[in-house]
Design an enzyme around this catalytic site. Structure first.
Site, PDB file in Angstrom:
ATOM      1  N   ASP A  53     -18.937 -23.077   8.517  1.00  0.00           N
ATOM      2  CA  ASP A  53     -19.682 -21.507   7.713  1.00  0.00           C
ATOM      3  C   ASP A  53     -19.434 -21.314   8.955  1.00  0.00           C
ATOM      4  O   ASP A  53     -19.096 -19.870   8.368  1.00  0.00           O
ATOM      5  CB  ASP A  53     -20.057 -21.665   6.549  1.00  0.00           C
ATOM      6  CG  ASP A  53     -19.952 -21.789   5.697  1.00  0.00           C
ATOM      7  OD1 ASP A  53     -18.195 -22.394   4.987  1.00  0.00           O
ATOM      8  OD2 ASP A  53     -20.384 -22.508   4.670  1.00  0.00           O
ATOM      9  N   GLY A  54     -20.114 -21.596  10.137  1.00  0.00           N
ATOM     10  CA  GLY A  54     -20.719 -20.650  10.368  1.00  0.00           C
ATOM     11  C   GLY A  54     -19.406 -19.143  11.638  1.00  0.00           C
ATOM     12  O   GLY A  54     -19.938 -18.150  12.069  1.00  0.00           O
ATOM     13  N   THR A 167     -24.750 -17.636  -1.832  1.00  0.00           N
ATOM     14  CA  THR A 167     -24.562 -18.618  -1.698  1.00  0.00           C
ATOM     15  C   THR A 167     -24.969 -19.789  -0.235  1.00  0.00           C
ATOM     16  O   THR A 167     -25.807 -20.870  -0.364  1.00  0.00           O
ATOM     17  CB  THR A 167     -23.499 -19.898  -1.841  1.00  0.00           C
ATOM     18  OG1 THR A 167     -22.715 -19.375  -1.282  1.00  0.00           O
ATOM     19  CG2 THR A 167     -22.429 -19.348  -3.428  1.00  0.00           C
ATOM     20  N   ALA A 168     -26.415 -19.259   0.009  1.00  0.00           N
ATOM     21  CA  ALA A 168     -26.667 -19.011   1.345  1.00  0.00           C
ATOM     22  C   ALA A 168     -27.841 -18.507   1.475  1.00  0.00           C
ATOM     23  O   ALA A 168     -29.166 -19.556   0.141  1.00  0.00           O
ATOM     24  CB  ALA A 168     -25.942 -18.400   2.274  1.00  0.00           C
ATOM     25  N   TYR A 169     -28.672 -18.124   2.028  1.00  0.00           N
ATOM     26  CA  TYR A 169     -30.152 -18.292   1.746  1.00  0.00           C
ATOM     27  C   TYR A 169     -30.502 -17.700   1.246  1.00  0.00           C
ATOM     28  O   TYR A 169     -31.546 -18.182   0.299  1.00  0.00           O
ATOM     29  CB  TYR A 169     -30.353 -17.170   3.129  1.00  0.00           C
ATOM     30  CG  TYR A 169     -32.035 -17.168   3.799  1.00  0.00           C
ATOM     31  CD1 TYR A 169     -32.247 -17.778   3.106  1.00  0.00           C
ATOM     32  CD2 TYR A 169     -32.609 -16.250   4.912  1.00  0.00           C
ATOM     33  CE1 TYR A 169     -34.577 -17.569   3.268  1.00  0.00           C
ATOM     34  CE2 TYR A 169     -33.858 -15.492   5.007  1.00  0.00           C
ATOM     35  CZ  TYR A 169     -34.719 -17.118   4.246  1.00  0.00           C
ATOM     36  OH  TYR A 169     -35.819 -16.766   5.159  1.00  0.00           O
ATOM     37  N   LEU A 171     -29.736 -18.112  -1.795  1.00  0.00           N
ATOM     38  CA  LEU A 171     -29.667 -19.610  -2.911  1.00  0.00           C
ATOM     39  C   LEU A 171     -30.494 -20.255  -2.948  1.00  0.00           C
ATOM     40  O   LEU A 171     -31.793 -20.873  -3.616  1.00  0.00           O
ATOM     41  CB  LEU A 171     -28.738 -19.899  -2.920  1.00  0.00           C
ATOM     42  CG  LEU A 171     -28.036 -21.228  -3.841  1.00  0.00           C
ATOM     43  CD1 LEU A 171     -28.374 -20.966  -5.071  1.00  0.00           C
ATOM     44  CD2 LEU A 171     -26.937 -22.071  -3.613  1.00  0.00           C
ATOM     45  N   SER A 172     -31.294 -20.624  -1.617  1.00  0.00           N
ATOM     46  CA  SER A 172     -32.019 -21.270  -0.477  1.00  0.00           C
ATOM     47  C   SER A 172     -33.759 -20.039  -1.339  1.00  0.00           C
ATOM     48  O   SER A 172     -34.881 -20.970  -1.626  1.00  0.00           O
ATOM     49  CB  SER A 172     -32.320 -21.245   0.425  1.00  0.00           C
ATOM     50  OG  SER A 172     -31.137 -21.702   1.210  1.00  0.00           O
TER      51      SER A 172
END
Length: 233
Positions: A53-54, A167-169, A171-172
């Site tokens: 993804d990165g 859905t990345a940071y 979501l966390s």
């Protein structure tokens, strides 16, 4: 709406030998089965991204000002935003893509500008999110939307996310998941010391201003380029 592919390019990280191996395989296959497609990095119709993804996010930022299609082949661990999650399927999936059997999923790019002492000192673009945070202490941040103050945060920080970044940071940090076809921005606080405030989902056209009101100085983190201490990033 699909378009005919006349020119293709690749994007991968130089330190990824697995990606280089797949690049050679796909190049050979394209030359044999689709000789009419030119392999070129100059204004390509599609960029085949080999990595996680990165790497896909890097490619999205690089080609954000063009109508180039980003086609991600997942060679990483997550693959949330990749088009092909199993590289073993690349031939079947690429064949469908080159035959026009695909659906475009438009992504959003947001711009962040840092203003210090009344002047712009840094500008960048982000595909997932922009984050303001104090990793080692508390920071007080005022959040404004188009000139109106809407929230005060006293905690670790705040992030502004795109739908793809939900859905990345985000979501966390227990923010909401938003489907990529919704044009919006998500404001999510990070460990506020007051009562938790739900994330704000606002139209993408709004301007968000994050004002750092105060923070605790620790003088532990330093910039390697200048040796200057920093507390809020």
């Amino acid at each position: 709406m699909t378009k005919k592919i006349y020119k293709a390019s690749f994007y991968l990280r130089e330190d990824n030998p697995e990606a280089e191996k797949w690049k050679l395989k796909i190049e050979e296959w394209l030359k044999n089965d689709y000789p009419e497609i030119e392999i070129s990095s100059v204004k390509p119709d599609v960029v085949i991204v080999l990595g996680g993804d990165g790497t896909i996010i890097e490619a999205c930022r690089k080609y954000s000002q063009s109508d180039t299609i980003i086609l991600g082949v997942n060679l990483g661990r997550v693959g949330f935003i990749s088009s092909i999650n199993n590289p073993e399927d690349f031939k079947e999936k690429l064949t469908k893509f080159l035959n026009g059997e695909y659906k475009l999923n438009p992504g959003m790019i947001i711009q962040a500008r840092v203003i210090r002492d009344g002047r712009s000192v840094f500008v960048t673009e982000a595909f997932n999110e922009v984050v303001v945070q104090s990793p080692l202490g508390m920071v007080e941040i005022e959040v404004g939307i188009d000139g109106d103050m809407v929230e005060e945060i006293r905690g670790t920080g705040v992030l502004v996310s795109t739908p793809s970044g939900s859905t990345a940071y985000n979501l966390s940090a227990h923010g909401p998941i938003v489907t990529p076809d919704i044009e919006c921005l998500i404001i999510t606080e990070l460990f506020d010391h007051d009562l938790p405030t739900p994330s704000l989902v606002i139209p993408s056209k709004e301007n968000i201003k994050l004002i750092i009101k105060s923070f605790r100085e620790h003088k532990i983190l330093k910039l390697t380029s200048t040796n200057e201490t920093v507390d809020v990033l």
